[in-house]
Write a protein that holds these residues in place. Structure first.
Motif, PDB file in Angstrom:
ATOM      1  N   LYS A   1       1.190  -1.296  -0.438  1.00 21.97           N
ATOM      2  CA  LYS A   1      -0.013  -0.099  -0.398  1.00 21.97           C
ATOM      3  C   LYS A   1       0.919   1.309  -0.190  1.00 21.97           C
ATOM      4  CE  LYS A   1      -3.889   1.552   2.553  1.00 21.97           C
ATOM      5  NZ  LYS A   1      -4.816   2.150   1.478  1.00 21.97           N
ATOM      6  N   ASP A   2       0.283   2.278  -1.471  1.00 20.01           N
ATOM      7  CA  ASP A   2       1.333   3.446  -0.763  1.00 20.01           C
ATOM      8  C   ASP A   2       2.490   3.156  -1.547  1.00 20.01           C
ATOM      9  OD1 ASP A   2      -0.881   4.659  -0.002  1.00 20.01           O
ATOM     10  OD2 ASP A   2      -0.387   4.837   1.310  1.00 20.01           O
ATOM     11  N   HIS A   3       3.604   1.583  -2.263  1.00 19.43           N
ATOM     12  CA  HIS A   3       4.430   2.430  -2.522  1.00 19.43           C
ATOM     13  C   HIS A   3       4.446   1.433  -4.520  1.00 19.43           C
ATOM     14  CE1 HIS A   3       4.832   2.782   1.294  1.00 19.43           C
ATOM     15  NE2 HIS A   3       5.951   3.263   1.833  1.00 19.43           N
ATOM     16  N   LEU A   4       3.539   0.426  -4.512  1.00 23.49           N
ATOM     17  CA  LEU A   4       3.182  -0.317  -5.329  1.00 23.49           C
ATOM     18  C   LEU A   4       2.287   0.684  -5.733  1.00 23.49           C
ATOM     19  CD1 LEU A   4       4.530  -3.988  -4.765  1.00 23.49           C
ATOM     20  CD2 LEU A   4       5.758  -1.831  -6.060  1.00 23.49           C
ATOM     21  N   PRO A   5       2.095   0.595  -7.592  1.00 19.63           N
ATOM     22  CA  PRO A   5       0.950   1.112  -8.085  1.00 19.63           C
ATOM     23  C   PRO A   5      -1.030  -0.315  -7.519  1.00 19.63           C
ATOM     24  CG  PRO A   5       2.136   1.039  -9.630  1.00 19.63           C
ATOM     25  CD  PRO A   5       3.101  -0.189  -8.549  1.00 19.63           C
ATOM     26  N   GLU A   6      -1.544   0.040  -7.329  1.00 23.00           N
ATOM     27  CA  GLU A   6      -3.186  -0.490  -6.669  1.00 23.00           C
ATOM     28  C   GLU A   6      -3.756  -0.201  -7.787  1.00 23.00           C
ATOM     29  OE1 GLU A   6      -4.790   1.574  -3.596  1.00 23.00           O
ATOM     30  OE2 GLU A   6      -2.325   2.026  -2.305  1.00 23.00           O
ATOM     31  N   ASN A   7      -5.005  -1.503  -8.011  1.00 17.00           N
ATOM     32  CA  ASN A   7      -5.640  -1.497  -8.941  1.00 17.00           C
ATOM     33  C   ASN A   7      -5.143  -2.232 -10.460  1.00 17.00           C
ATOM     34  OD1 ASN A   7      -8.292  -2.399  -9.466  1.00 17.00           O
ATOM     35  ND2 ASN A   7      -9.346  -0.785  -9.756  1.00 17.00           N
ATOM     36  N   ILE A   8      -3.898  -3.034 -10.635  1.00 22.25           N
ATOM     37  CA  ILE A   8      -3.930  -3.372 -11.693  1.00 22.25           C
ATOM     38  C   ILE A   8      -3.500  -4.954 -11.435  1.00 22.25           C
ATOM     39  CG2 ILE A   8      -1.071  -3.296 -12.484  1.00 22.25           C
ATOM     40  CD1 ILE A   8      -2.630  -0.719 -12.049  1.00 22.25           C
ATOM     41  N   VAL A   9      -4.420  -4.760 -13.007  1.00 21.69           N
ATOM     42  CA  VAL A   9      -4.260  -6.057 -13.679  1.00 21.69           C
ATOM     43  C   VAL A   9      -2.732  -6.524 -14.812  1.00 21.69           C
ATOM     44  CG1 VAL A   9      -5.645  -8.343 -15.112  1.00 21.69           C
ATOM     45  CG2 VAL A   9      -6.549  -6.240 -13.453  1.00 21.69           C
ATOM     46  N   ASN A  10      -1.924  -7.048 -14.604  1.00 19.18           N
ATOM     47  CA  ASN A  10      -0.760  -7.565 -14.673  1.00 19.18           C
ATOM     48  C   ASN A  10      -0.765  -8.825 -15.837  1.00 19.18           C
ATOM     49  OD1 ASN A  10       1.538  -8.073 -15.995  1.00 19.18           O
ATOM     50  ND2 ASN A  10       2.582  -6.301 -14.305  1.00 19.18           N
ATOM     51  N   ASP A  11      -0.879  -8.521 -17.025  1.00 22.48           N
ATOM     52  CA  ASP A  11      -0.964 -10.066 -17.744  1.00 22.48           C
ATOM     53  C   ASP A  11       0.611 -10.329 -18.135  1.00 22.48           C
ATOM     54  OD1 ASP A  11      -3.891  -9.706 -18.303  1.00 22.48           O
ATOM     55  OD2 ASP A  11      -3.542  -8.352 -20.011  1.00 22.48           O
ATOM     56  N   GLN A  12       1.335  -9.952 -17.570  1.00 15.76           N
ATOM     57  CA  GLN A  12       3.054 -10.363 -17.820  1.00 15.76           C
ATOM     58  C   GLN A  12       3.438 -11.790 -16.988  1.00 15.76           C
ATOM     59  OE1 GLN A  12       5.134  -8.734 -20.251  1.00 15.76           O
ATOM     60  NE2 GLN A  12       3.058  -7.726 -20.937  1.00 15.76           N
ATOM     61  N   PHE A  13       4.752 -11.708 -17.621  1.00 22.92           N
ATOM     62  CA  PHE A  13       4.888 -14.404 -17.054  1.00 22.92           C
ATOM     63  C   PHE A  13       5.665 -13.350 -15.893  1.00 22.92           C
ATOM     64  CE2 PHE A  13       7.599 -17.642 -19.702  1.00 22.92           C
ATOM     65  CZ  PHE A  13       7.252 -18.513 -18.793  1.00 22.92           C
ATOM     66  N   LEU A  14       5.668 -14.386 -15.176  1.00 15.63           N
ATOM     67  CA  LEU A  14       6.131 -14.057 -13.811  1.00 15.63           C
ATOM     68  C   LEU A  14       5.994 -15.984 -13.375  1.00 15.63           C
ATOM     69  CD1 LEU A  14       6.619 -12.850 -11.307  1.00 15.63           C
ATOM     70  CD2 LEU A  14       4.313 -13.533 -10.306  1.00 15.63           C
ATOM     71  N   VAL A  15       7.341 -16.810 -12.753  1.00 12.72           N
ATOM     72  CA  VAL A  15       6.980 -17.500 -11.896  1.00 12.72           C
ATOM     73  C   VAL A  15       7.689 -17.547 -10.763  1.00 12.72           C
ATOM     74  CG1 VAL A  15       8.535 -19.594 -11.804  1.00 12.72           C
ATOM     75  CG2 VAL A  15       7.758 -18.652 -14.175  1.00 12.72           C
ATOM     76  N   ASN A  16       7.182 -18.603  -9.561  1.00 14.57           N
ATOM     77  CA  ASN A  16       7.562 -17.983  -8.386  1.00 14.57           C
ATOM     78  C   ASN A  16       8.460 -17.896  -7.708  1.00 14.57           C
ATOM     79  OD1 ASN A  16       8.187 -20.749  -8.345  1.00 14.57           O
ATOM     80  ND2 ASN A  16       7.098 -21.177  -6.781  1.00 14.57           N
ATOM     81  N   ILE A  17       9.809 -18.647  -8.913  1.00 16.98           N
ATOM     82  CA  ILE A  17      10.825 -18.417  -8.503  1.00 16.98           C
ATOM     83  C   ILE A  17      11.488 -17.181  -8.786  1.00 16.98           C
ATOM     84  CG2 ILE A  17      11.850 -21.109  -8.712  1.00 16.98           C
ATOM     85  CD1 ILE A  17      12.294 -19.719 -11.643  1.00 16.98           C
ATOM     86  N   ASP A  18      10.495 -16.296  -8.904  1.00 18.28           N
ATOM     87  CA  ASP A  18      11.129 -14.808  -9.584  1.00 18.28           C
ATOM     88  C   ASP A  18      11.078 -14.181  -8.283  1.00 18.28           C
ATOM     89  OD1 ASP A  18      11.689 -15.331 -11.648  1.00 18.28           O
ATOM     90  OD2 ASP A  18       9.922 -14.854 -12.666  1.00 18.28           O
ATOM     91  N   TRP A  19       9.765 -14.718  -6.835  1.00 19.14           N
ATOM     92  CA  TRP A  19       9.847 -13.731  -5.572  1.00 19.14           C
ATOM     93  C   TRP A  19      11.144 -13.606  -4.918  1.00 19.14           C
ATOM     94  CZ3 TRP A  19       6.312 -10.193  -6.830  1.00 19.14           C
ATOM     95  CH2 TRP A  19       4.863 -11.422  -6.336  1.00 19.14           C
TER      96      TRP A  19
END
Length: 615
Positions: free
Chosen positions: A318-336
């Motif tokens: 909250k207040d640091h990353l954009p809100e109400n975003i739907v992101n369609d980009q490629f991500l894998v849990n190893i990226d966390w």
């Protein structure tokens, strides 16, 4: 009056200074991190992901507070390797854990030398806590406290009864509830509430310190045991969907408790929350065949189709990353792991990771993902993805949305940009893409030429026109005995349609060659894949008859295979004979139950055979 006004002004200035200092301090404090990992949750089973029959107001609100991903994946379609990937930032093969761990006391899991998220945050001055499910090993070296967690509460095995806290899969019922390595007893208390309270306590105790909490919620994994409140809410929803939905709402309710706690402590603005499922919904017997929903995707738990690995994923700060975003980009849990390290500006950072830092993409939603390729390998299945193209080797559809013909579908190509359903195999239409992706897979350190399906082997023998019947009951899923004499060898996949399997019992067959023939050799193809509870037969007996009624003494062959072997393979057992006969009685004997040290110790073991070659 002026003196009074000056005093008030001085007090006001002091308050402004204190508040400003507090604000400055909070904004210069390392952010807390909470990773919430659910268990066997379907790809669309949140309101924010399109589920119209499941009530999840708190998680939907969390999604609006941050980013909801539509192309976020996990690195494995089952629990333990998915969790190992999350906690290490590595593919399961590099994390040293490619399948579910044994439930035997003292058995090893996640290797001690692996560097985990908990160790990363601990080395950067964080307090670290694990709440809920572990499933990454039973030995002290692979326990939560040995893997970097200052505090741990939960169960070590794959699932428990939520009231007795007993594990049922292996041997006699085993109590499985531990706190910091010691067994603890909360008989009759609802585990989701116990875990929730422990999570809130951890936040309360560490409110003045930066903390990392891995909140591994054990739902909606079976056994489905929702509270009466949620059972009543879903009373008109057909089971198992109703009980499954009640479990999702149970999760949501407890996430609400956690968010309320962070709000009350004024920590929400300084806390990164990641939410993800470990794999797709289960279609196992104990899950009543389902309950979850993969929506437009094919596959579920244990499958490398999208429904097994493409899952609900949210990040909020909250207040640091954009809100109400739907992101369609490629991500894998190893990226966390690298992403969280960057967002938290950690001074000690991990190295030698398979994960990619996604922090810039999170901060700038219009940015393309830095990830374009990824690899998966689980059992016989494997996947290579590059951009919109995805190639699966030996696909398995646990959602049963369509029929796979392993003679034509052993290599399965999809264009995810055009069609996410993966219901049409494009391999024959795009052989150039198939070749490109195979080459890419082979360039991966864990890709092997042995993984690439070859043309199904055919063999001509005396049994090709014979008839075959079973003297013992057949398993419901494997009744087409004709595949044992059709002249085709099975792929290295028990689900390829070329195998006959038996669970816990022997298999006795009669083969009629239609005429008396001179026989010199009988060969039986078999499979060994302990990861799927499949073991080589213990022995094969063959007896002969010319009238189909009176059979001579059987010739017995013992298979020279160590049933505890962890490797998977297919082989051919050969028995030399010197016999004139029309009828053959073949008795294939399994090992009965899974051996000691195996996750299924004491439960029925499978064996699979394919072609019976008669020469």
């Amino acid at each position: 009056m002026n003196c009074f006004s000056n005093t008030l002004k001085s007090i006001f200035n002091i308050l402004i200074f204190i508040l400003s200092f507090q604000f400055y301090s909070q904004n210069n404090t390392k952010p807390n991190v909470i990773v919430i990992y659910t268990d066997d949750q379907g790809a669309i089973d949140l309101g924010s992901y399109g589920a119209e029959d499941i009530y999840t107001p708190n998680l939907d609100k969390l999604a609006k507070m941050g980013t909801r991903f539509t192309q976020a994946y996990v690195a494995a379609p089952v629990c333990a390797p998915s969790r190992a990937a999350l906690l290490t930032g590595k593919y399961p093969q590099n994390a040293g854990l490619t399948g579910n761990t044994s439930a035997t006391p003292g058995s090893h899991g996640l290797p001690e030398e692996q560097y985990t998220l908990a160790e990363l945050f601990k080395d950067n001055g964080y307090k670290t806590g694990h709440i809920g499910k572990w499933h990454l090993g039973m030995s002290e070296a692979s326990s939560p406290n040995a893997q970097g967690f200052d505090y741990s509460f939960g169960h070590l095995r794959g699932c428990i009864d939520n009231y007795s806290h007993f594990f049922y899969w292996e041997g006699p019922n085993i109590h499985d509830l531990h706190e910091n390595g010691k067994e603890v007893f909360y008989d009759g208390q609802y585990f989701p509430d116990l875990a929730s309270n422990k999570a809130l306590d951890f936040v309360e105790k560490n409110k003045k310190n930066p903390f990392f909490m891995y909140y591994a919620i054990n739902m909606p994994h079976y056994p489905y045991q929702p509270t009466q409140k949620w059972r009543d809410y879903y009373k008109d929803v057909e089971k198992p969907r109703g009980d499954y939905g009640a479990f999702i709402s149970t999760i949501d309710e407890r996430i609400g408790f956690l968010i309320d706690k962070l709000n009350s402590l004024k920590l929400l603005e300084n806390t990164i929350i990641v939410y993800q499922s470990d794999n797709g919904y289960s279609t196992e017997i104990r899950a009543f065949g389902g309950g979850g929903n993969s929506g437009p995707y094919r596959g579920a738990k244990s499958s490398l189709f999208e429904g097994g690995i493409r899952l609900p994923t949210i990040i909020s700060w909250k207040d640091h990353l954009p809100e109400n975003i739907v992101n369609d980009q490629f991500l894998v849990n190893i990226d966390w792991m690298p992403t969280l390290a960057k967002l938290c500006n950690l001074s000690v950072t991990p190295t030698n990771l398979d994960g990619i830092d996604m922090s810039k993409m999170l901060q700038n939603p219009s940015m393309a993902s830095p990830r374009n390729t990824a690899f998966w390998k689980y059992g016989n299945q494997w996947v290579v993805r590059k951009g919109k193209w995805k190639l699966i080797g030996y696909p398995k559809d646990t959602s049963h949305k369509g029929i796979l013909n392993m003679e034509n579908d052993a290599l399965f190509l999809s264009n995810l940009e055009d069609n996410v359903s993966e219901m049409v195999n494009l391999a024959k239409k795009h052989p150039d893409i198939v070749k490109e992706l195979i080459d890419l897979y082979l360039s991966w350190e864990h890709g092997s030429k042995n993984d690439i399906p070859q043309k199904m082997k055919t063999v001509s023998h005396l049994g090709s026109n014979a008839s075959i019947t079973a003297l013992t009951p057949l398993h419901n899923k494997y009744k087409n005995l004709n595949v044992l004499l059709d002249g085709k060898r099975g792929y290295n996949d028990y689900a390829s349609g070329q195998w006959i399997g038996q669970e816990g019992t022997n298999l006795e067959l009669i083969i009629d060659l239609k005429a008396t023939k001179q026989l010199s050799k009988i060969s039986t193809g078999y499979m060994h894949e302990p990861g799927n509870w499949i073991f080589s037969p213990k022995a094969i007996e063959i007896s002969f008859s010319n009238d189909g009624n009176t059979f001579g003494s059987p010739q017995k062959g013992i298979l020279p295979t160590n049933s505890n072997n962890k490797n998977k393979f297919i082989d051919l057992f050969i028995m030399k004979v010197d016999q004139k006969s029309r009828y053959l009685k073949i008795n294939v004997q399994g090992i009965g139950t899974c051996p000691k040290g195996h996750p299924g110790d004491g439960f029925p073991a499978w064996f699979f055979i394919d072609e019976i070659i008669i020469e």
